[in-house]
Write an enzyme that holds these catalytic residues in place. Sequence first.
Site: not given
Length: 458
Positions: A21, A139-142
């Site tokens: 991701m 990461h897409h969370a960042l």
Amino acid sequence: MPLMPVQDSMFLLAESREHPMHVGGLQLYSLPDDAGPDYLSQIYHSLVADEQSVQPLFRRRPRRPVSSLGQWSWTSDDQLDMEYHVRLTALPRPGRVRELLELTSRLHGSLLDRHRPLWEFSLIEGLEGNRFATYSKVHHALMDGVSSLILASRALSTNPDDRDMPPVWAVPPMQRPDKPSGSGGPLELLENLRASAADIAGVLPALVRSANTALREQASVLPFQAPRSIFNVQITGARRFAAQRWPVDRVKAIRRATGATLNDVVLAMCSGALRRYLLELGALPDRPLISMVPVSLRAKQKRSEASGNSVGAILVNLGTHLEDPAQRFVQIQQSAQIAKRSLAELSPLQILALSGLTMAPLAFAPLPGFVQTTPPPFNLIISNVPGSPRPLYWNGAKLDGMYPLSIPYDGQALNITITSYADQLQFGLTGCRRNVPHLQRLLGHLEDALAELEKAVL
């Protein structure tokens, strides 16, 4: 450290070996005229030696790195290993773009280490034509792909003489626009709550209006009208990446001749290429492919609301069942216009809610049997992100190309992302290595589709 927003934690929870991701970017540079044999090595050593300049965002890692339901907060890594995050590598001979794309495909398919901050950066030497490349992933969370592209552009300069340019991880975050004086008081809070409640209450009527529009107008699209295709299968973790650029003037000439938008022409290019590709494989569905197309909401937002998530989604009929390129183009143009009109009277919150309903099936795709038994909500994602209109430089090296790498999902084995840079449109195609065979052939089909459009409308 702050609690992790729910949307960030969902990207971590959804990740597995089969579903990396992270988003990425491949950048090609021409070496400056005065570059010595150790030019790239010197840059590498200067980057790994400067840990102090790393911004807090790039020090974040999940507080609980093991995959669990407890990943709800970030912690800061105070033992950052720069030699792990920043790598210097070289292409095998003859150092063609082909070897570069093969290396990029492998790098993009590997997971980021959750025990460390979720980013990596590679300097790649040995590229023919007196060039080098960089590949980065985060990461897409960042951050999402648009944010990473904006940040990468801010790390570059329009002046070739600037030789002290920071790396992406050292660029300070953009400041939020100042709020008007006196804002934030209880009256404004009540007004915001009232407006949000009205927005939420309007989601269901907006959904009903969209459905009625779809029933009235033949060119409109609703989720789950897409046919099943070779792209709508469960995927593996390995990736294949293909990239190429086209002069934006060719696309603008078609736009001017037809009164279409630039994105309509880009979608028509993709439509023609996908039709040729699937015919070649004997896998063209009888019904048209449907693309999910992200749309910017910034024009609908106030200045003070311009940060954060500003992207909605529409569904566009690509007309791949039609042989005539002019007819396909009309189908795409009409479908996109209807979809955009349906959003015109909605607030950003309502658009996000409806877009969330469109994207919701992707969250269930990893469940056993879901992809095989459920019609796809759409066939693929095609996004177009504006970039810098001016040539950019990094430490004297001219940026020749900036190609985005995105995220395939279960049930969505191919992603096409386009960004503009200077006078070029840069296409990045990211696919599941097993389920999207001969991905590079789509590049030739994109050129054929563009030439076909030029012949049909010019």
